[in-house]
Structures are given as C-alpha cells and as structure tokens.
Design a protein around this motif. Sequence first.
Motif, short mmCIF file in Angstrom:
data_model
loop_
_atom_site.label_atom_id
_atom_site.label_comp_id
_atom_site.label_asym_id
_atom_site.label_seq_id
_atom_site.Cartn_x
_atom_site.Cartn_y
_atom_site.Cartn_z
N PHE A 29 13.37 0.63 -4.59
CA PHE A 29 12.59 1.82 -4.21
C PHE A 29 11.15 1.69 -4.70
CE2 PHE A 29 11.23 6.26 -4.93
CZ PHE A 29 11.39 6.74 -3.64
N LYS A 30 10.98 1.21 -5.94
CA LYS A 30 9.62 1.03 -6.48
C LYS A 30 8.85 -0.02 -5.68
CE LYS A 30 7.01 0.33 -10.74
NZ LYS A 30 5.99 -0.51 -10.09
N THR A 31 9.55 -1.06 -5.25
CA THR A 31 8.91 -2.10 -4.44
C THR A 31 8.40 -1.52 -3.13
OG1 THR A 31 10.34 -3.83 -5.38
CG2 THR A 31 9.26 -4.32 -3.29
N PHE A 32 9.24 -0.66 -2.50
CA PHE A 32 8.83 -0.01 -1.26
C PHE A 32 7.55 0.82 -1.48
CE2 PHE A 32 8.90 3.97 1.18
CZ PHE A 32 8.84 3.48 2.48
N VAL A 33 7.53 1.58 -2.54
CA VAL A 33 6.37 2.43 -2.85
C VAL A 33 5.13 1.56 -3.05
CG1 VAL A 33 5.36 3.95 -4.59
CG2 VAL A 33 7.69 4.34 -3.79
N ASP A 34 5.28 0.45 -3.78
CA ASP A 34 4.14 -0.42 -4.07
C ASP A 34 3.67 -1.16 -2.82
OD1 ASP A 34 4.29 0.36 -6.69
OD2 ASP A 34 5.34 -1.44 -7.38
N ALA A 76 -4.48 3.33 5.69
CA ALA A 76 -5.81 2.74 5.61
C ALA A 76 -6.81 3.76 5.07
CB ALA A 76 -6.26 2.26 7.00
N ASP A 77 -8.01 3.26 4.70
CA ASP A 77 -9.10 4.12 4.25
C ASP A 77 -9.87 4.59 5.48
OD1 ASP A 77 -8.59 3.76 1.46
OD2 ASP A 77 -9.44 1.74 1.64
N LYS A 88 -4.15 6.64 0.52
CA LYS A 88 -4.72 6.32 1.82
C LYS A 88 -4.24 7.30 2.90
CE LYS A 88 -5.07 1.39 0.74
NZ LYS A 88 -6.53 1.36 0.64
N THR A 89 -4.88 7.23 4.07
CA THR A 89 -4.47 8.02 5.22
C THR A 89 -3.35 7.30 5.95
OG1 THR A 89 -6.68 8.95 5.48
CG2 THR A 89 -5.21 9.09 7.38
N ARG A 90 -2.29 8.05 6.26
CA ARG A 90 -1.15 7.47 6.97
C ARG A 90 -1.19 7.92 8.43
NH1 ARG A 90 3.88 8.72 8.99
NH2 ARG A 90 5.65 7.40 8.39
N ALA A 117 -1.42 11.95 8.02
CA ALA A 117 -1.20 12.62 6.73
C ALA A 117 -1.89 11.83 5.62
CB ALA A 117 0.29 12.74 6.44
N LYS A 118 -2.28 12.55 4.60
CA LYS A 118 -2.86 11.92 3.40
C LYS A 118 -1.76 11.91 2.34
CE LYS A 118 -6.71 10.65 1.06
NZ LYS A 118 -7.69 9.65 1.48
N ILE A 119 -1.38 10.71 1.90
CA ILE A 119 -0.29 10.59 0.93
C ILE A 119 -0.79 9.87 -0.30
CG2 ILE A 119 2.01 9.63 0.50
CD1 ILE A 119 2.60 9.93 3.46
N GLY A 120 -0.51 10.42 -1.47
CA GLY A 120 -0.91 9.78 -2.71
C GLY A 120 -2.10 10.44 -3.33
#
Length: 214
Positions: A128-133, A188-189, A141-143, A211-214
């Motif tokens: 799960f952490k690998t997926f997030v990273d 991406a930015d 970033k913007t999704r 969406a903006k995530i993070g």
Amino acid sequence: MFVAKRMTPNPVTISPTATVADASELMRTHKFRRLPVVDKGRLVGIVTDRDLREVSPSPATTLSIFELNYLLAKMQVKEVMRTNVITIRDDATIEEAALLMYNNKIGGLVVVNAAGAVVGIITETDIFKTFVDVMGLPEGKTRLTINATDTVGVIHDITEVFKELGINIGSLACYKNGDDKAEIVIRADVRDVTELAARLEKLGFKVAHVAKIG
C-alpha cells in the motif's frame, strides 16, 4: 521497484521447538502478526497471530488458569505452525508480490534469497505504501482522469499535449474500462486545467475528472 527495497529486512524468526507462549510474547513485544519458523537456517513454516488465537483457550473452557498456562508452556510452535509457506524472492518485483498476495488472499510473504535463506517480510502495508509513493500522492499534484480508446499511440498523443504546455508529469496509470475503452490517470503540476482540458478535447480526449490530492 523490487521486493528487496520495500520489505522489512532481517525479520525476527522463531525455532520450531520454541513454545507457543514464546511466539505469542514475541509478537506482542514487536507488534507484528507473523513469525517465520526457521530450523538450522532453513525455513520450515510460519506461525501467525491467527494460529495462536486458534490454540488459545476460549472462555468456555473448564481448565484452570494454572492448567492453561502449563499446556501453553509445553506446546511447541511446530505443533501449530503452517508448513505450506508461500514465499517470494528478494529480487522479485513489487507487482509480483502484490499479485501473489492477492491470488492467495494473504496479508504477507516471507522473502527469501537465492540460497533460500529468510531475508525479509513484505506485507500488504508495504504494498500500500509503495502504491502511495509510486503515484506521488504526498506531493500534492493535480489528478486528471482522461477518457480514451485503448489503441496504439494514445499515450503518446496525450503526453505530447503536456509537453507542449511545459507540464511535468509525476505519474501515469492506464486502466481498462471495457473492450476498447481506457481511463488514463495522470498526476502533474498543472497551472491551467482549462487550457489543458481544451487542448486534449480537441484531440478527442475528454477530461472526465479533476482533483487536487495531497
């Protein structure tokens, strides 16, 4: 990305002749859920917190606490361990580990090296952490979800628009959505989503979600 980079190295192991009480104490102290069982350097089994719960007494037992402690002190790990251990090599990919866990409905794998020695543990939390990273989620970033056909050259055409606008792509994933449909998710930015979406739609690619995530 390889298992060796994401596993917990040098895991705690236990001998098959150790007691169930010893195994339980190790798990409680270190706060983990599985123990590889190793005999003379060779993996012979695995014992999990579930295995220990199954041999623990129920409230309905008629045995006294002294009798229970005596029995648990005598019961050895080899009596409760599972011998059909599913393992993975340390040079395998994260994708292979994830698929192996998914197909076998398990939450972790014992990692071995080319010689068969236990060198690590990799769990669903590591995956799960690998997926997030990998997806760059903490970077804010913007999704964008872009609808497209599943044909040769689509990724090239879409990323060319990002290049023209000077937008650096952090991550990209493509998901099948029917026989010839696909959802392309890009992080991406992006400064001007409107301009980007307009250029993509001119080429026949609809931006279905932003969406903006993070």
